[in-house]
Design a protein around this motif. Sequence first.
Motif, PDB file in Angstrom:
ATOM      1  N   ALA A  90       0.777  -1.152  -0.116  1.00  0.00           N
ATOM      2  CA  ALA A  90      -0.002   0.082  -0.122  1.00  0.00           C
ATOM      3  C   ALA A  90       0.766   1.366  -0.014  1.00  0.00           C
ATOM      4  CB  ALA A  90      -0.766   0.054   1.045  1.00  0.00           C
ATOM      5  N   LEU A  91       1.850   1.098   0.675  1.00  0.00           N
ATOM      6  CA  LEU A  91       2.808   2.330   0.711  1.00  0.00           C
ATOM      7  C   LEU A  91       3.696   2.736  -0.347  1.00  0.00           C
ATOM      8  CD1 LEU A  91       3.557   2.116   4.715  1.00  0.00           C
ATOM      9  CD2 LEU A  91       2.148   3.546   3.424  1.00  0.00           C
ATOM     10  N   ALA A  92       4.135   1.691  -0.949  1.00  0.00           N
ATOM     11  CA  ALA A  92       4.979   2.018  -2.179  1.00  0.00           C
ATOM     12  C   ALA A  92       4.452   2.651  -3.306  1.00  0.00           C
ATOM     13  CB  ALA A  92       5.545   0.683  -2.728  1.00  0.00           C
ATOM     14  N   PRO A  93       3.149   2.412  -3.780  1.00  0.00           N
ATOM     15  CA  PRO A  93       2.596   3.369  -4.531  1.00  0.00           C
ATOM     16  C   PRO A  93       2.222   4.879  -4.104  1.00  0.00           C
ATOM     17  CG  PRO A  93       1.535   1.098  -4.530  1.00  0.00           C
ATOM     18  CD  PRO A  93       2.297   1.338  -3.334  1.00  0.00           C
ATOM     19  N   LEU A  94       2.042   4.768  -2.884  1.00  0.00           N
ATOM     20  CA  LEU A  94       1.691   6.042  -2.273  1.00  0.00           C
ATOM     21  C   LEU A  94       3.036   6.822  -2.247  1.00  0.00           C
ATOM     22  CD1 LEU A  94      -0.320   7.912  -0.669  1.00  0.00           C
ATOM     23  CD2 LEU A  94       0.823   6.756   1.421  1.00  0.00           C
ATOM     24  N   PHE A  95       3.996   6.301  -2.065  1.00  0.00           N
ATOM     25  CA  PHE A  95       5.463   7.183  -1.915  1.00  0.00           C
ATOM     26  C   PHE A  95       5.873   7.644  -3.067  1.00  0.00           C
ATOM     27  CE2 PHE A  95       4.795   6.797   2.518  1.00  0.00           C
ATOM     28  CZ  PHE A  95       5.490   7.737   3.051  1.00  0.00           C
ATOM     29  N   PHE A  96       5.541   6.351  -4.203  1.00  0.00           N
ATOM     30  CA  PHE A  96       5.866   6.780  -5.682  1.00  0.00           C
ATOM     31  C   PHE A  96       5.344   8.076  -5.915  1.00  0.00           C
ATOM     32  CE2 PHE A  96       4.797   6.557 -10.148  1.00  0.00           C
ATOM     33  CZ  PHE A  96       6.021   6.106 -10.884  1.00  0.00           C
ATOM     34  N   VAL A  97       3.958   8.072  -5.740  1.00  0.00           N
ATOM     35  CA  VAL A  97       3.267   9.200  -6.145  1.00  0.00           C
ATOM     36  C   VAL A  97       3.564  10.626  -5.658  1.00  0.00           C
ATOM     37  CG1 VAL A  97       0.863  10.357  -6.021  1.00  0.00           C
ATOM     38  CG2 VAL A  97       1.147   8.006  -6.472  1.00  0.00           C
ATOM     39  N   LEU A  98       4.097  10.472  -4.182  1.00  0.00           N
ATOM     40  CA  LEU A  98       4.836  11.689  -3.560  1.00  0.00           C
ATOM     41  C   LEU A  98       6.107  11.965  -4.034  1.00  0.00           C
ATOM     42  CD1 LEU A  98       4.736  13.475  -0.949  1.00  0.00           C
ATOM     43  CD2 LEU A  98       5.973  11.698   0.271  1.00  0.00           C
ATOM     44  N   GLY A  99       6.856  10.975  -4.346  1.00  0.00           N
ATOM     45  CA  GLY A  99       8.255  11.273  -5.163  1.00  0.00           C
ATOM     46  C   GLY A  99       7.988  11.772  -6.582  1.00  0.00           C
ATOM     47  N   TYR A 100       7.137  11.347  -7.181  1.00  0.00           N
ATOM     48  CA  TYR A 100       6.713  11.717  -8.681  1.00  0.00           C
ATOM     49  C   TYR A 100       6.378  13.410  -8.533  1.00  0.00           C
ATOM     50  CZ  TYR A 100       4.657  12.744 -13.211  1.00  0.00           C
ATOM     51  OH  TYR A 100       4.217  13.509 -14.361  1.00  0.00           O
ATOM     52  N   GLY A 101       5.497  13.427  -7.438  1.00  0.00           N
ATOM     53  CA  GLY A 101       5.051  15.123  -7.556  1.00  0.00           C
ATOM     54  C   GLY A 101       6.153  15.765  -6.802  1.00  0.00           C
ATOM     55  N   LEU A 102       6.852  15.494  -6.193  1.00  0.00           N
ATOM     56  CA  LEU A 102       8.117  16.227  -5.607  1.00  0.00           C
ATOM     57  C   LEU A 102       9.053  16.580  -6.803  1.00  0.00           C
ATOM     58  CD1 LEU A 102       9.325  14.800  -2.389  1.00  0.00           C
ATOM     59  CD2 LEU A 102       8.252  17.147  -2.610  1.00  0.00           C
ATOM     60  N   GLN A 103       9.093  15.418  -7.711  1.00  0.00           N
ATOM     61  CA  GLN A 103       9.989  15.795  -8.915  1.00  0.00           C
ATOM     62  C   GLN A 103       9.388  16.592  -9.982  1.00  0.00           C
ATOM     63  OE1 GLN A 103      12.853  15.234 -10.154  1.00  0.00           O
ATOM     64  NE2 GLN A 103      12.520  15.783 -12.223  1.00  0.00           N
ATOM     65  N   ARG A 104       8.183  16.561 -10.237  1.00  0.00           N
ATOM     66  CA  ARG A 104       7.258  17.217 -11.334  1.00  0.00           C
ATOM     67  C   ARG A 104       6.938  18.713 -10.745  1.00  0.00           C
ATOM     68  NH1 ARG A 104       5.545  18.103 -15.873  1.00  0.00           N
ATOM     69  NH2 ARG A 104       3.381  17.956 -16.700  1.00  0.00           N
ATOM     70  N   PHE A 105       6.649  18.846  -9.640  1.00  0.00           N
ATOM     71  CA  PHE A 105       6.264  20.162  -9.118  1.00  0.00           C
ATOM     72  C   PHE A 105       7.112  21.030  -8.166  1.00  0.00           C
ATOM     73  CE2 PHE A 105       2.453  17.569  -9.850  1.00  0.00           C
ATOM     74  CZ  PHE A 105       1.719  18.302 -10.857  1.00  0.00           C
ATOM     75  N   VAL A 106       8.234  20.347  -7.759  1.00  0.00           N
ATOM     76  CA  VAL A 106       9.169  21.156  -6.881  1.00  0.00           C
ATOM     77  C   VAL A 106      10.629  21.151  -7.321  1.00  0.00           C
ATOM     78  CG1 VAL A 106       9.974  21.335  -4.512  1.00  0.00           C
ATOM     79  CG2 VAL A 106       7.649  20.585  -5.000  1.00  0.00           C
ATOM     80  N   ILE A 107      10.996  19.831  -7.613  1.00  0.00           N
ATOM     81  CA  ILE A 107      12.531  19.613  -8.135  1.00  0.00           C
ATOM     82  C   ILE A 107      12.570  20.368  -9.339  1.00  0.00           C
ATOM     83  CG2 ILE A 107      14.549  18.149  -8.349  1.00  0.00           C
ATOM     84  CD1 ILE A 107      13.060  16.271  -6.239  1.00  0.00           C
ATOM     85  N   GLY A 108      12.104  19.646 -10.424  1.00  0.00           N
ATOM     86  CA  GLY A 108      12.201  20.101 -11.635  1.00  0.00           C
ATOM     87  C   GLY A 108      11.795  21.583 -12.016  1.00  0.00           C
ATOM     88  N   PRO A 109      10.952  22.229 -11.597  1.00  0.00           N
ATOM     89  CA  PRO A 109      10.642  23.670 -11.915  1.00  0.00           C
ATOM     90  C   PRO A 109      11.669  24.389 -11.228  1.00  0.00           C
ATOM     91  CG  PRO A 109       8.521  22.673 -11.248  1.00  0.00           C
ATOM     92  CD  PRO A 109       9.725  21.690 -11.172  1.00  0.00           C
ATOM     93  N   ALA A 110      12.085  23.979  -9.856  1.00  0.00           N
ATOM     94  CA  ALA A 110      12.980  25.114  -9.095  1.00  0.00           C
ATOM     95  C   ALA A 110      14.462  24.893  -9.573  1.00  0.00           C
ATOM     96  CB  ALA A 110      13.083  24.623  -7.418  1.00  0.00           C
ATOM     97  N   SER A 111      14.665  23.743 -10.104  1.00  0.00           N
ATOM     98  CA  SER A 111      16.274  23.482 -10.544  1.00  0.00           C
ATOM     99  C   SER A 111      16.466  24.260 -11.851  1.00  0.00           C
ATOM    100  CB  SER A 111      16.408  22.213 -10.591  1.00  0.00           C
ATOM    101  OG  SER A 111      15.826  21.310 -11.471  1.00  0.00           O
ATOM    102  N   HIS A 112      15.508  23.973 -12.721  1.00  0.00           N
ATOM    103  CA  HIS A 112      15.838  24.503 -14.306  1.00  0.00           C
ATOM    104  C   HIS A 112      17.101  23.779 -14.904  1.00  0.00           C
ATOM    105  CE1 HIS A 112      12.995  27.741 -13.469  1.00  0.00           C
ATOM    106  NE2 HIS A 112      13.665  28.115 -12.341  1.00  0.00           N
ATOM    107  N   GLY A 113      17.095  22.612 -14.719  1.00  0.00           N
ATOM    108  CA  GLY A 113      18.057  21.643 -15.191  1.00  0.00           C
ATOM    109  C   GLY A 113      19.537  21.747 -14.442  1.00  0.00           C
ATOM    110  N   ASP A 114      19.862  22.909 -13.647  1.00  0.00           N
ATOM    111  CA  ASP A 114      21.121  22.861 -13.010  1.00  0.00           C
ATOM    112  C   ASP A 114      21.604  22.254 -12.066  1.00  0.00           C
ATOM    113  OD1 ASP A 114      23.701  24.174 -12.617  1.00  0.00           O
ATOM    114  OD2 ASP A 114      22.778  26.058 -11.631  1.00  0.00           O
TER     115      ASP A 114
END
Length: 185
Positions: A90-114
């Motif tokens: 149950a937790l692996a899919p939940l944390f997959f979604v959390l990790g995807y959300g962090l990558q998509r909406f926090v890490i990716g936009p804030a880093s601009h590839g640098d």
Amino acid sequence: PNPLPNGEREQTAVAAPADIMLSPVILIPAVLNGLLTGAVYALIALGLTLIYGVLHIINFAHGALLTAALFAAFFAHKLLGLDPYLAVFALAPLFFVLGYGLQRFVIGPASHGDDRNMLLVTLGIAVILENALLYAFRADTRTVDVSYGFETIDLGFTLLSLPRVVGFAAVFVMAVLLWAILRLT
């Protein structure tokens, strides 16, 4: 030691500390338990390596997210009575979604590839998450008491902890599955 008839003293055999530590009775279980525990650390490192290999991100938040997942497993057991090994499904899919959300909406936009920005963003996520967990749950030690927690497997020459053997088996299966997915796709 008693003096012998010719005035010499009787020698008593005392094992040197190195002899005791290298005794197979101690060494074999220590090595096997180290391998079983090390396999879990290897799985964590495998996840971190996969993140770096695919996304080229050194994810400082990896450990903090693992801590959050372990707290989730703890509370799934305490509140819902769910076995920690079954909670993974149950937790692996939940944390997959959390990790995807962090990558998509926090890490990716804030880093601009640098790369420097990615390091700072993941470090910031780790600091925020770790302090939020510390504030919410304090630094108290928590354990999960399951019926099989102290069960052992007798190999004849040593005993192995059942939870560690199950963990090792799960790590082995996950590593082989990951290898097959990366190799065959």
